[in-house]
Design a protein around this motif. Sequence first.
Motif, mmCIF file in Angstrom:
data_model
loop_
_atom_site.group_PDB
_atom_site.id
_atom_site.type_symbol
_atom_site.label_atom_id
_atom_site.label_comp_id
_atom_site.label_asym_id
_atom_site.label_seq_id
_atom_site.Cartn_x
_atom_site.Cartn_y
_atom_site.Cartn_z
ATOM 1 N N GLN A 88 1.083 -1.178 -0.121
ATOM 2 C CA GLN A 88 0.066 -0.216 -0.054
ATOM 3 C C GLN A 88 0.974 1.583 -0.042
ATOM 4 N N PRO A 89 1.798 1.269 -0.779
ATOM 5 C CA PRO A 89 2.447 2.585 -0.919
ATOM 6 C C PRO A 89 1.205 3.380 -1.706
ATOM 7 N N GLU A 90 2.066 4.614 -1.125
ATOM 8 C CA GLU A 90 1.381 6.690 -0.888
ATOM 9 C C GLU A 90 2.190 6.650 -2.188
ATOM 10 N N THR A 91 2.457 6.266 -3.102
ATOM 11 C CA THR A 91 3.397 7.081 -4.394
ATOM 12 C C THR A 91 4.197 5.902 -5.013
ATOM 13 N N LEU A 92 3.735 4.934 -5.794
ATOM 14 C CA LEU A 92 4.704 4.023 -6.720
ATOM 15 C C LEU A 92 5.642 4.424 -8.312
ATOM 16 N N LYS A 93 5.890 5.957 -7.352
ATOM 17 C CA LYS A 93 7.364 6.984 -7.979
ATOM 18 C C LYS A 93 8.401 6.959 -7.222
ATOM 19 N N ASP A 94 7.862 6.302 -5.846
ATOM 20 C CA ASP A 94 9.513 5.820 -4.691
ATOM 21 C C ASP A 94 9.776 4.775 -5.501
ATOM 22 N N VAL A 95 11.834 4.447 -5.608
ATOM 23 C CA VAL A 95 12.232 3.850 -5.844
ATOM 24 C C VAL A 95 12.185 2.154 -5.242
ATOM 25 N N ASP A 96 11.372 2.547 -3.680
ATOM 26 C CA ASP A 96 11.827 1.125 -3.210
ATOM 27 C C ASP A 96 10.261 0.581 -3.666
ATOM 28 N N ALA A 97 9.686 1.469 -3.860
ATOM 29 C CA ALA A 97 8.012 1.432 -4.094
ATOM 30 C C ALA A 97 8.114 -0.078 -5.346
ATOM 31 N N GLN A 98 9.372 0.836 -6.117
ATOM 32 C CA GLN A 98 9.393 0.327 -7.423
ATOM 33 C C GLN A 98 10.376 -0.813 -7.129
ATOM 34 N N ALA A 99 10.655 -1.207 -6.728
ATOM 35 C CA ALA A 99 12.027 -2.518 -6.686
ATOM 36 C C ALA A 99 10.988 -3.421 -6.323
ATOM 37 N N ARG A 100 9.947 -3.038 -5.238
ATOM 38 C CA ARG A 100 9.257 -4.297 -4.672
ATOM 39 C C ARG A 100 8.309 -4.476 -5.473
ATOM 40 N N ILE A 101 8.241 -4.254 -6.341
ATOM 41 C CA ILE A 101 7.035 -4.776 -7.474
ATOM 42 C C ILE A 101 7.621 -5.067 -8.512
ATOM 43 N N GLU A 102 9.028 -4.753 -9.277
ATOM 44 C CA GLU A 102 10.219 -5.619 -9.851
ATOM 45 C C GLU A 102 10.190 -6.911 -9.123
ATOM 46 N N ILE A 123 -1.340 6.730 -9.562
ATOM 47 C CA ILE A 123 -0.725 7.203 -11.159
ATOM 48 C C ILE A 123 0.922 5.476 -11.166
ATOM 49 N N ILE A 124 0.357 4.795 -12.166
ATOM 50 C CA ILE A 124 1.679 3.873 -12.165
ATOM 51 C C ILE A 124 2.586 4.265 -12.958
ATOM 52 N N PRO A 125 4.303 4.841 -12.698
ATOM 53 C CA PRO A 125 5.050 5.284 -14.239
ATOM 54 C C PRO A 125 5.078 4.787 -15.253
ATOM 55 N N THR A 126 5.933 4.538 -16.060
ATOM 56 C CA THR A 126 5.878 4.417 -17.538
ATOM 57 C C THR A 126 6.883 2.542 -16.860
ATOM 58 N N ASN A 127 7.808 3.593 -16.081
ATOM 59 C CA ASN A 127 8.947 1.917 -15.827
ATOM 60 C C ASN A 127 8.637 0.859 -15.090
ATOM 61 N N VAL A 128 7.187 1.820 -13.949
ATOM 62 C CA VAL A 128 6.651 0.325 -13.747
ATOM 63 C C VAL A 128 5.288 -0.276 -14.576
ATOM 64 N N LEU A 129 4.732 0.596 -16.098
ATOM 65 C CA LEU A 129 3.771 -0.800 -16.701
ATOM 66 C C LEU A 129 4.965 -1.384 -17.159
ATOM 67 N N GLN A 130 6.425 -1.108 -17.691
ATOM 68 C CA GLN A 130 7.150 -2.428 -18.061
ATOM 69 C C GLN A 130 7.977 -3.473 -17.567
ATOM 70 N N MET A 131 7.187 -3.434 -16.287
ATOM 71 C CA MET A 131 7.852 -4.376 -15.320
ATOM 72 C C MET A 131 7.453 -5.685 -15.649
ATOM 73 N N PRO A 132 5.798 -5.995 -16.125
ATOM 74 C CA PRO A 132 5.818 -7.562 -16.368
ATOM 75 C C PRO A 132 5.590 -7.833 -17.737
ATOM 76 N N ARG A 133 6.186 -9.141 -17.765
ATOM 77 C CA ARG A 133 6.644 -9.802 -19.021
ATOM 78 C C ARG A 133 5.916 -9.869 -20.127
ATOM 79 N N LEU A 134 4.424 -9.508 -19.462
ATOM 80 C CA LEU A 134 2.922 -9.458 -20.876
ATOM 81 C C LEU A 134 1.594 -8.486 -20.889
ATOM 82 N N GLY A 135 3.222 -7.354 -20.419
ATOM 83 C CA GLY A 135 2.809 -6.189 -19.755
ATOM 84 C C GLY A 135 1.312 -5.739 -18.782
#
Length: 312
Positions: free
Chosen positions: A64-78, A93-105
């Motif tokens: 439950q992050p307050e934002t997905l722009k945080d580097v630690d939050a992005q690392a958890r997702i990746e 808002i889901i940053p572009t680099n987070v959108l690109q993390m899942p293999r199939l979109g």
Amino acid sequence: MKPLKIIFAGTPDFAVPALAALIKAGHDVVLVLTQPDRPSGRGMKLKASPVKELALQHAIAVFQPETLKDVDAQARIEAVKADVMIVAAYGLIIPTNVLQMPRLGCYNIHASLLPRWRGAAPIHRALLAGDAETGVTIMEVVPALDAGAMVSKGVLPISERDTSQSLHDDLAHMGADLMVDAMQQLAETGNLPATIQDESLVTYAAKLQKAEASIDWTQSADLISRQVRAFNPFPVAHAILNGEVCRIWMATQSDVVSHVKPGTILDVGTNIQVACGQGALIVEELQLPGGKRLKAKDFIAGQNLKVGQHFE
């Protein structure tokens, strides 16, 4: 079908049927993203989102992050190494680099027939505009607002008694079914064909403003009925009756012709009939401050309402 490894991002009731359907379909939901617990109720105690509650029932990890722009939050997702991310009314808002993390979109459930009604309040705007139908679009998530290519659609007719609540519930289940079908195809083929949106047909569903809920009786009965039904359950259309704000929860139109001042009560019986700029409004359910929602006949009896009184 090999189950997909899914990150599910959603928060309110609208997203719950989709999460439940994906779990039931046998997919591996490895992480749920949902907004932080918010104060709620009279005691303003922290309350979990409906999506979080369902995830915990199934022992799914919740983030439950307050934002997905945080580097630690992005690392958890990746770190999850998901096949796909599914979004349903997440609210962040889901940053572009987070959108690109899942293999199939990354795919979204949007409650309109895109490209009509991109944005925050598509169900309400479809009702207010008098659209004959609404629906759900499964789409690719891109950085621009609801602008991704469309995978599939489901269509739902809008009836003269539909409210935002009734459409919300039907569309939530329709979206769940469409997303399960899409994920089955993705799991089997590794690909989801999608159609680019026609930008010339785009309309935007602006966020609701409370000021829009005030009834103007010089408008047509058709428009006021749509306003009442669009703002049920929030922010609820209202008018002034005997100096008090009266919330109107349900109303339909009548073609009765009257030549009296708009807002004048024409009839009190099972329902309350009110003159409008064109036609008359049949009011079925009302509420005064501090009181309960009442059927019109009970409201009439309690207020000793009479023909000739006025809503302002």
